[in-house]
Design a protein around this motif. Structure first.
Motif, PDB file in Angstrom:
ATOM      1  N   UNK A  13       0.715  -1.446  -0.033  1.00 27.10           N
ATOM      2  CA  UNK A  13      -0.079   0.155   0.090  1.00 27.10           C
ATOM      3  C   UNK A  13       0.717   1.556   0.290  1.00 27.10           C
ATOM      4  N   UNK A  14      -0.014   2.409  -0.077  1.00 26.46           N
ATOM      5  CA  UNK A  14       0.990   3.090  -0.502  1.00 26.46           C
ATOM      6  C   UNK A  14      -0.106   4.373   0.524  1.00 26.46           C
ATOM      7  N   UNK A  27      -7.707 -12.258   0.863  1.00 27.01           N
ATOM      8  CA  UNK A  27      -8.647 -11.360   0.309  1.00 27.01           C
ATOM      9  C   UNK A  27      -7.702  -9.477   0.095  1.00 27.01           C
ATOM     10  N   UNK A  28      -7.060  -9.655  -0.543  1.00 24.60           N
ATOM     11  CA  UNK A  28      -6.730  -8.276  -0.382  1.00 24.60           C
ATOM     12  C   UNK A  28      -7.545  -7.353  -1.115  1.00 24.60           C
ATOM     13  N   UNK A  34     -10.358  -2.351   4.352  1.00 26.48           N
ATOM     14  CA  UNK A  34     -10.516  -2.882   5.900  1.00 26.48           C
ATOM     15  C   UNK A  34      -9.187  -1.789   6.320  1.00 26.48           C
ATOM     16  N   UNK A  35      -8.601  -0.964   6.215  1.00 24.77           N
ATOM     17  CA  UNK A  35      -7.638  -0.842   5.815  1.00 24.77           C
ATOM     18  C   UNK A  35      -8.115   1.024   5.640  1.00 24.77           C
ATOM     19  N   UNK A  36      -8.799   1.521   5.151  1.00 27.47           N
ATOM     20  CA  UNK A  36      -9.223   3.096   4.672  1.00 27.47           C
ATOM     21  C   UNK A  36     -10.308   2.970   5.171  1.00 27.47           C
ATOM     22  N   UNK A  37     -11.424   1.716   6.234  1.00 27.49           N
ATOM     23  CA  UNK A  37     -11.962   1.929   7.267  1.00 27.49           C
ATOM     24  C   UNK A  37     -11.305   2.224   8.089  1.00 27.49           C
ATOM     25  N   UNK A  38     -10.054   2.224   8.658  1.00 30.80           N
ATOM     26  CA  UNK A  38      -9.447   2.509   9.793  1.00 30.80           C
ATOM     27  C   UNK A  38      -9.560   1.173  10.817  1.00 30.80           C
ATOM     28  N   UNK A  39     -10.066   0.190  10.081  1.00 25.18           N
ATOM     29  CA  UNK A  39      -9.960  -1.330  10.381  1.00 25.18           C
ATOM     30  C   UNK A  39      -8.586  -2.173  10.115  1.00 25.18           C
ATOM     31  N   UNK A  49      -5.985   8.078   3.525  1.00 25.89           N
ATOM     32  CA  UNK A  49      -6.436   7.496   3.217  1.00 25.89           C
ATOM     33  C   UNK A  49      -5.088   5.804   2.233  1.00 25.89           C
ATOM     34  N   UNK A  50      -4.957   4.438   1.886  1.00 29.09           N
ATOM     35  CA  UNK A  50      -4.090   3.919   1.765  1.00 29.09           C
ATOM     36  C   UNK A  50      -4.706   4.043   0.359  1.00 29.09           C
TER      37      UNK A  50
END
Length: 91
Positions: A13-14, A27-28, A34-39, A49-50
């Motif tokens: 990720x950037x 499941x990429x 999930x990363x972008x939802x803060x989880x 954001x990533x």
């Protein structure tokens, strides 16, 4: 009837601050969401954001985890060289 083969992805990720984050997931796309939802990972929570830059699927979980480990333990310059070698531009 065909049996679907489980795959495991190593991904990069950037982050919003310009840093890279390497991870692993079966499941990429769900994991990036999930990363972008803060989880996602603690590291990415403060760097949202990533953006997904790169991912490679493996049929062997160990291989995906190994790729993640090797990426995370490289210098920034080597991470950039890896991405360039795989045709990834981020600037």
């Amino acid at each position: 009837m065909t049996e679907e083969t489980q795959t495991y992805s190593f991904y990069v990720l950037l982050c919003h601050d310009g840093s890279f984050y390497g991870g692993y997931s079966p499941d990429v796309h769900a994991r990036v969401a999930a990363h972008n939802a803060g989880k996602g990972a603690k590291y990415t929570k403060s760097r949202l954001p990533v953006q997904l830059l790169y991912h490679h699927e493996f049929t062997d979980q160990h291989d995906a985890l190994s790729a993640e480990w090797h990426f995370k333990h490289q210098s920034r310059a080597k991470k950039e060289a890896f991405l360039r070698a795989h045709g990834v531009a981020w600037n």
